[in-house]
Design an enzyme around this catalytic site. Structure first.
Site, PDB file in Angstrom:
ATOM      1  N   ARG A  89       0.819  -1.209   0.000  1.00 26.98           N
ATOM      2  CA  ARG A  89       0.000   0.000   0.000  1.00 26.98           C
ATOM      3  C   ARG A  89       0.854   1.260   0.000  1.00 26.98           C
ATOM      4  NH1 ARG A  89      -5.479  -1.805   1.393  1.00 26.98           N
ATOM      5  NH2 ARG A  89      -6.683   0.017   1.938  1.00 26.98           N
ATOM      6  N   ARG A  95     -19.612  -1.707   6.624  1.00 27.67           N
ATOM      7  CA  ARG A  95     -18.299  -1.631   7.256  1.00 27.67           C
ATOM      8  C   ARG A  95     -18.140  -0.303   7.986  1.00 27.67           C
ATOM      9  NH1 ARG A  95     -13.599  -3.418   3.164  1.00 27.67           N
ATOM     10  NH2 ARG A  95     -12.714  -1.453   3.889  1.00 27.67           N
ATOM     11  N   ARG A 148      -9.812   7.866   3.080  1.00 25.48           N
ATOM     12  CA  ARG A 148      -9.190   6.687   2.463  1.00 25.48           C
ATOM     13  C   ARG A 148      -8.786   6.981   1.020  1.00 25.48           C
ATOM     14  NH1 ARG A 148     -13.846   2.706   3.292  1.00 25.48           N
ATOM     15  NH2 ARG A 148     -12.595   1.229   2.111  1.00 25.48           N
TER      16      ARG A 148
END
Ligand code: AP5
Length: 218
Positions: free
Chosen positions: A85, A157, A168
């Site tokens: 990531r 979620r 994000r």
């Protein structure tokens, strides 16, 4: 096959990883799923990761690297979903795989505009028991608000809320997107248009991997 799936949150990496695992038997390792499982079980890793995940930030590299390498130890074929990531994770992964003489075969970079990404994330429902992924419009469960595989009540979620989604996406642009160039320079990158329904995207994935539909696992 040793494969990395890259792409912004909500683009459909998990959906495609599960399909490939089901069809070809390559083990899908989704770091987000592993972290959520650790959080649900209140393990020391879960406790350390919780605040980062809730804020939509990356969990510290040393925690994630250890968790991934423990699983990779015993695998010849795998699909990494959500890892690496950032540049540091990519470099550590390279070194780990080099030592084991197990180079990556391909990195798929999924592409889609932000508006559709937000639509996918805001309609996502997941099964907290078996991890199945649904969408209230694009891929609803045939069992209503229950998982059609195991019957558990579906949930949204915790990090699929507008503020966290925005965070994000920013973290993705700043820290993960540079990996596209990193893997392009290593001649591993294949771009995949992630628009259209999951089946259409799956066919593009097979094409990018030069796999004929219905061909045997490798
Ligand atoms: P993670 O769980 O990896 O989340 P993510 O990368 O943000 O990706 P998502 O799981 O949100 O989306 P996806 O691309 O898999 O899409 P999906 O298939 O579900 O990470 C969560 C957190 O954990 C991170 O924020 C971070 O804190 C931490 N973390 C994880 N890995 C880390 C790492 N390596 N280092 C540090 N921290 C880490 O699909 C989304 C929705 O769209 C679903 O509803 C689905 O049904 C629907 N859909 C899918 N495909 C289609 C389609 N073609 N058309 C219409 N709808 C579709």
């Amino acid at each position: 096959m040793r494969l990395v799936l890259l792409g912004p949150p909500g683009i459909g990496k998990g959906t495609q990883a599960r399909r490939l695992q089901q069809e070809y038997g390559w083990t899908a390792i989704a770091t987000g799923d592993l972290l959520r499982e650790a959080m649900a079980n209140n393990t020391p890793l879960g406790e350390q990761a919780r605040a980062y995940v809730q804020r939509g930030e990356l969990v510290p590299d040393e925690l994630v690297n250890r968790m991934v390498f423990e699983r990779l130890q015993s695998l010849e074929s795998f699909i990494l979903d959500g890892y690496p990531r950032n540049l540091s994770q990519a470099q550590v992964l390279d070194a780990f795989l080099r030592e084991r003489h197990q180079p990556l075969h391909a990195v798929l970079a999924f592409e889609l505009d932000d508006e559709q990404i937000v639509q996918r994330l805001s309609g996502r429902r997941v099964c907290p028991q078996c991890g199945a992924i649904y969408h209230i419009v694009a891929n609803p469960s045939r069992a209503g608000n229950r998982c059609e595989r195991c019957g558990t009540t579906l949930i949204t979620r915790e990090d699929d809320h507008p503020d966290t989604i925005r965070r994000r996406l920013t973290v993705y642009r700043e820290q993960t997107e540079p990996l596209i160039t990193y893997y392009e320079q290593r001649s591993l990158l294949q771009r995949v248009d992630a628009s259209g329904d999951p089946e259409t995207v799956y066919q593009r994935v097979l094409h990018a991997l030069s796999i004929q539909p219905d061909s045997p696992p490798r």
